[in-house]
Design a protein around this motif. Structure first.
Motif, PDB file in Angstrom:
ATOM      1  N   LEU A  54       0.835  -1.198   0.000  1.00 55.06           N
ATOM      2  CA  LEU A  54       0.000   0.000   0.000  1.00 55.06           C
ATOM      3  C   LEU A  54       0.870   1.248   0.000  1.00 55.06           C
ATOM      4  O   LEU A  54       1.789   1.381   0.812  1.00 55.06           O
ATOM      5  CB  LEU A  54      -0.901   0.028   1.234  1.00 55.06           C
ATOM      6  CG  LEU A  54      -2.015  -1.015   1.285  1.00 55.06           C
ATOM      7  CD1 LEU A  54      -2.594  -1.095   2.677  1.00 55.06           C
ATOM      8  CD2 LEU A  54      -3.103  -0.678   0.286  1.00 55.06           C
ATOM      9  N   PHE A  57      -4.563   6.666   1.286  1.00 53.46           N
ATOM     10  CA  PHE A  57      -4.014   5.419   0.776  1.00 53.46           C
ATOM     11  C   PHE A  57      -4.477   5.116  -0.647  1.00 53.46           C
ATOM     12  O   PHE A  57      -5.611   5.413  -1.023  1.00 53.46           O
ATOM     13  CB  PHE A  57      -4.430   4.251   1.672  1.00 53.46           C
ATOM     14  CG  PHE A  57      -3.704   4.205   2.983  1.00 53.46           C
ATOM     15  CD1 PHE A  57      -4.071   5.042   4.030  1.00 53.46           C
ATOM     16  CD2 PHE A  57      -2.648   3.331   3.173  1.00 53.46           C
ATOM     17  CE1 PHE A  57      -3.398   5.015   5.242  1.00 53.46           C
ATOM     18  CE2 PHE A  57      -1.968   3.281   4.375  1.00 53.46           C
ATOM     19  CZ  PHE A  57      -2.342   4.122   5.413  1.00 53.46           C
ATOM     20  N   GLY A  58      -3.600   4.477  -1.394  1.00 53.01           N
ATOM     21  CA  GLY A  58      -3.970   3.918  -2.676  1.00 53.01           C
ATOM     22  C   GLY A  58      -4.626   2.560  -2.470  1.00 53.01           C
ATOM     23  O   GLY A  58      -4.679   2.041  -1.359  1.00 53.01           O
ATOM     24  N   PRO A  59      -5.113   1.954  -3.559  1.00 51.95           N
ATOM     25  CA  PRO A  59      -5.831   0.673  -3.457  1.00 51.95           C
ATOM     26  C   PRO A  59      -4.924  -0.528  -3.244  1.00 51.95           C
ATOM     27  O   PRO A  59      -5.400  -1.616  -2.921  1.00 51.95           O
ATOM     28  CB  PRO A  59      -6.563   0.571  -4.801  1.00 51.95           C
ATOM     29  CG  PRO A  59      -5.717   1.372  -5.725  1.00 51.95           C
ATOM     30  CD  PRO A  59      -5.161   2.500  -4.921  1.00 51.95           C
TER      31      PRO A  59
END
Lengths: 114, 114
Positions: free
Chosen positions: B90, B105-107
């Motif tokens: 992440l 956060f990104g996926p």
């Protein structure tokens, strides 16, 4: 160093019921406390955070948490859960000293059934 | 609305290969992070960059190396992957290195090492 314990790995409740997810932290100084939620196949999203002031903080989607210093706790609550609240919830703590990193608890899987 | 982008979403590779993961944030933040999330959902910080400067480098194997071309990009390279590297990676960003700053956060990138 700071640490976080979420004693409940999994919580199951019915829709409309009240909810409490437990979080205990360990930090010798003034903690910064956070709750994040992670939906399936997504990153984490902030629900709420606490640094100072009113020990009960309001977050998104009806969530709130209460900082109890004497108990080193920061439990998350919601009066009435919805099936869409099913996700993984993380409590996290950061120290107030410069350069302190964010430390996450183990997470609590919440399942809301209809 | 996604503001932290990660590629690829998934990557399957064999032991000993090299992999690279990309992360870009469009929030104008100064600080970026890489976390490793294992199969039990446990999250651990790996690296933090502030304005392209490495500020946190946790105890990770030397085969992991972060790369930052500018403050909007933070990539992660793994030389010679091993089975225990299988995890979700992440990427996150925050406004600055303030301990109270919200992290976005990104996926995630799910890595499977065969």
């Amino acid at each position: 160093a700071q640490s976080v314990t979420q004693p409940d790995a999994r919580v199951t409740v019915s829709e409309g019921a009240s909810l409490q997810l437990r979080c205990k932290y360990s930090y010798s100084g003034t903690p910064y406390l956070f709750w994040y939620v992670q939906y399936p196949r997504q990153g984490l999203q902030l629900l709420l955070k606490y640094y100072s002031g009113d020990p009960v903080v309001q977050g998104v989607n009806g969530f709130e948490a209460e900082f109890i210093k004497s108990n080193s706790s920061f439990h998350l609550r919601k009066a009435s859960v919805h099936w869409s609240d099913s996700a993984v919830y993380f409590c996290a703590v950061s120290g107030s000293s410069s350069g302190q990193k964010l430390v996450f608890g183990q997470g609590t899987i919440l399942k809301v059934y209809l | 609305e996604t503001a932290v982008f990660q590629t690829p979403n998934y990557h399957v590779t064999q032991v000993g290969n090299e992999v690279s993961f990309n992360c870009k944030q469009t929030l104008g933040h100064d600080t970026m992070y890489w976390y490793k999330q294992d199969s039990k959902k446990l999250l651990k910080i790996m690296f933090s960059y502030n304005n392209k400067q490495l500020i946190v480098n946790e105890t990770v194997p030397r085969r992991f190396s972060p790369q930052s071309s500018d403050k909007a990009h933070l990539n992660l390279r793994i030389k010679s992957v091993e089975p225990e590297d299988s995890a979700v990676y992440l990427c996150a960003s925050s406004r600055d290195w303030d301990n109270y700053a919200e992290q976005f956060f990104g996926p995630g990138t799910r890595l499977t090492v065969l």
